[in-house]
Design a protein around this motif. Structure first.
Motif, PDB file in Angstrom:
ATOM      1  N   TRP A  56      16.052  31.088  33.704  1.00  0.00           N
ATOM      2  CA  TRP A  56      15.276  32.213  34.330  1.00  0.00           C
ATOM      3  C   TRP A  56      14.046  31.863  34.509  1.00  0.00           C
ATOM      4  N   ARG A  57      13.226  30.899  33.628  1.00  0.00           N
ATOM      5  CA  ARG A  57      11.902  30.730  33.796  1.00  0.00           C
ATOM      6  C   ARG A  57      11.776  29.828  34.972  1.00  0.00           C
ATOM      7  N   LYS A  58      12.740  28.908  35.232  1.00  0.00           N
ATOM      8  CA  LYS A  58      12.577  28.097  36.528  1.00  0.00           C
ATOM      9  C   LYS A  58      12.619  28.872  37.635  1.00  0.00           C
ATOM     10  N   VAL A  59      13.778  29.941  37.768  1.00  0.00           N
ATOM     11  CA  VAL A  59      13.724  30.827  38.873  1.00  0.00           C
ATOM     12  C   VAL A  59      12.423  31.574  39.158  1.00  0.00           C
ATOM     13  N   PHE A  60      11.735  32.184  38.237  1.00  0.00           N
ATOM     14  CA  PHE A  60      10.391  32.834  38.502  1.00  0.00           C
ATOM     15  C   PHE A  60       9.481  31.962  38.684  1.00  0.00           C
ATOM     16  N   ASN A  61       9.424  30.649  38.420  1.00  0.00           N
ATOM     17  CA  ASN A  61       8.147  29.703  38.670  1.00  0.00           C
ATOM     18  C   ASN A  61       8.397  29.243  40.035  1.00  0.00           C
ATOM     19  N   VAL A  62       9.938  28.808  40.428  1.00  0.00           N
ATOM     20  CA  VAL A  62      10.106  28.229  41.842  1.00  0.00           C
ATOM     21  C   VAL A  62       9.631  29.643  42.759  1.00  0.00           C
ATOM     22  N   TYR A  63       9.841  30.697  42.461  1.00  0.00           N
ATOM     23  CA  TYR A  63       9.764  31.705  43.538  1.00  0.00           C
ATOM     24  C   TYR A  63       8.141  31.889  43.489  1.00  0.00           C
ATOM     25  N   ALA A  64       7.314  31.903  42.640  1.00  0.00           N
ATOM     26  CA  ALA A  64       5.982  32.162  42.544  1.00  0.00           C
ATOM     27  C   ALA A  64       5.232  30.842  43.339  1.00  0.00           C
ATOM     28  N   LYS A  65       5.785  29.511  43.272  1.00  0.00           N
ATOM     29  CA  LYS A  65       5.177  28.575  43.844  1.00  0.00           C
ATOM     30  C   LYS A  65       5.565  28.445  45.343  1.00  0.00           C
ATOM     31  N   LEU A  66       6.800  29.082  45.591  1.00  0.00           N
ATOM     32  CA  LEU A  66       7.085  29.313  47.008  1.00  0.00           C
ATOM     33  C   LEU A  66       6.082  30.140  47.760  1.00  0.00           C
ATOM     34  N   LEU A  67       5.927  31.048  47.255  1.00  0.00           N
ATOM     35  CA  LEU A  67       4.938  32.162  47.752  1.00  0.00           C
ATOM     36  C   LEU A  67       3.574  31.483  47.870  1.00  0.00           C
ATOM     37  N   PHE A  68       3.095  30.801  46.947  1.00  0.00           N
ATOM     38  CA  PHE A  68       1.828  30.008  47.200  1.00  0.00           C
ATOM     39  C   PHE A  68       1.787  28.896  48.092  1.00  0.00           C
ATOM     40  N   ALA A  69       3.055  28.312  48.637  1.00  0.00           N
ATOM     41  CA  ALA A  69       3.071  27.274  49.665  1.00  0.00           C
ATOM     42  C   ALA A  69       3.052  27.980  50.881  1.00  0.00           C
ATOM     43  N   LEU A  70       3.234  29.402  51.046  1.00  0.00           N
ATOM     44  CA  LEU A  70       3.457  29.916  52.195  1.00  0.00           C
ATOM     45  C   LEU A  70       1.871  30.031  53.011  1.00  0.00           C
ATOM     46  N   ASN A  71       1.873  29.995  54.250  1.00  0.00           N
ATOM     47  CA  ASN A  71       0.522  30.048  54.929  1.00  0.00           C
ATOM     48  C   ASN A  71      -0.153  31.481  54.623  1.00  0.00           C
ATOM     49  N   ALA A  72      -1.420  31.295  54.189  1.00  0.00           N
ATOM     50  CA  ALA A  72      -2.005  32.405  53.675  1.00  0.00           C
ATOM     51  C   ALA A  72      -2.430  33.488  54.792  1.00  0.00           C
ATOM     52  N   LYS A  73      -2.261  33.137  56.006  1.00  0.00           N
ATOM     53  CA  LYS A  73      -2.882  34.128  57.096  1.00  0.00           C
ATOM     54  C   LYS A  73      -1.665  35.308  57.154  1.00  0.00           C
ATOM     55  N   PRO A  74      -0.441  34.937  57.471  1.00  0.00           N
ATOM     56  CA  PRO A  74       0.734  35.817  57.494  1.00  0.00           C
ATOM     57  C   PRO A  74       0.886  36.505  56.098  1.00  0.00           C
ATOM     58  N   PHE A  75       0.919  35.611  55.236  1.00  0.00           N
ATOM     59  CA  PHE A  75       1.379  36.327  53.844  1.00  0.00           C
ATOM     60  C   PHE A  75       0.180  36.160  53.030  1.00  0.00           C
ATOM     61  N   THR A  76      -0.132  37.133  52.004  1.00  0.00           N
ATOM     62  CA  THR A  76      -1.473  37.191  51.504  1.00  0.00           C
ATOM     63  C   THR A  76      -0.986  36.827  49.924  1.00  0.00           C
ATOM     64  N   PHE A  77       0.231  36.452  49.586  1.00  0.00           N
ATOM     65  CA  PHE A  77       0.292  36.107  48.384  1.00  0.00           C
ATOM     66  C   PHE A  77      -0.473  35.218  47.549  1.00  0.00           C
ATOM     67  N   SER A  78      -1.180  34.231  48.248  1.00  0.00           N
ATOM     68  CA  SER A  78      -1.822  33.249  47.624  1.00  0.00           C
ATOM     69  C   SER A  78      -3.422  33.881  47.658  1.00  0.00           C
ATOM     70  N   ARG A  79      -3.711  34.810  47.942  1.00  0.00           N
ATOM     71  CA  ARG A  79      -4.963  35.411  47.947  1.00  0.00           C
ATOM     72  C   ARG A  79      -4.911  36.720  46.846  1.00  0.00           C
ATOM     73  N   GLN A  80      -4.131  36.988  46.244  1.00  0.00           N
ATOM     74  CA  GLN A  80      -3.746  38.032  45.129  1.00  0.00           C
ATOM     75  C   GLN A  80      -3.927  37.355  43.788  1.00  0.00           C
ATOM     76  N   ALA A  81      -3.984  36.128  43.688  1.00  0.00           N
ATOM     77  CA  ALA A  81      -4.244  35.579  42.358  1.00  0.00           C
ATOM     78  C   ALA A  81      -4.878  34.053  42.672  1.00  0.00           C
ATOM     79  N   VAL A  82      -5.390  33.570  41.518  1.00  0.00           N
ATOM     80  CA  VAL A  82      -5.916  32.199  41.491  1.00  0.00           C
ATOM     81  C   VAL A  82      -5.179  30.937  41.605  1.00  0.00           C
TER      82      VAL A  82
END
Length: 192
Positions: A69-95
């Motif tokens: 389960w740690r891997k599931v949550f980690n991979v999900y968060a890493k995916l969100l940070f790999a998305l382009n910050a312009k249409p997706f704001t995930f990487s702008r919500q945390a460092v």
């Protein structure tokens, strides 16, 4: 037994309707990841809706359920940070993706959901659906999921009309960094 497993209901006009979604996160999420079962914890055994997680709850699940389960949550968060910050704001919500995972992932208003129910494709104007695992995707389509999957290779499939992707299970070995970047590119293609 989980009450929101893929089953069907009949509406008043006898149309077949999917049961409501159940899982973790934001009930109006734009990024919806589908996994075959919830963590094996008593707290989630009778989950019937989408339940927003609270700060610290992911850590509790990891502690109770282990590395998978740690891997599931980690991979999900890493995916969100790999998305382009312009249409997706995930990487702008945390460092970092780690901070996003701990402070925003699957919480109310996060735009993210981890669901243990069948995708509800007919309600998705801007929603991106991601089914984790080829076997799970095959199970869902054989059960009647109305998707037209085009297999890009042995691990990834896409249905542009329904904004649906299939990818390897959220685990570092199955969805490594290279494949994670590929998945992020597929998400970008759905948004074009």
């Amino acid at each position: 037994m989980l009450k929101c497993l893929p089953e069907l209901l009949l509406s008043n006009d006898m149309k077949i309707l999917p049961l409501p979604a159940c899982g973790f996160g934001d009930s109006t999420a734009l990024i919806r990841v589908y996994i075959s079962r919830p963590p094996p914890m008593a707290e989630y055994a009778d989950l019937q809706t989408v339940q927003a997680l609270h700060i610290g709850e992911i850590a509790l699940i990891n502690q109770a359920c282990g590395n998978g389960w740690r891997k599931v949550f980690n991979v999900y968060a890493k995916l969100l940070f790999a998305l382009n910050a312009k249409p997706f704001t995930f990487s702008r919500q945390a460092v970092s993706w780690q901070q996003y995972r701990d402070r925003r992932l699957l919480q109310a208003g996060s735009g993210t959901a981890l669901l243990f129910s069948e995708p509800q494709l007919q309600q998705t104007a801007n929603t991106i659906h991601i089914i984790t695992g080829r076997t799970y995707a095959k199970t869902l389509t054989e059960a009647g999921l109305p998707a037209q999957l085009y297999w890009l290779n042995s691990e990834f499939a896409m249905d542009k009309v329904n904004r649906l992707l299939v990818c390897p299970y959220f685990d570092y070995r199955q969805l490594n960094n290279e494949k994670l970047v590929f998945l992020a590119q597929l998400i970008k293609e759905l948004d074009e």
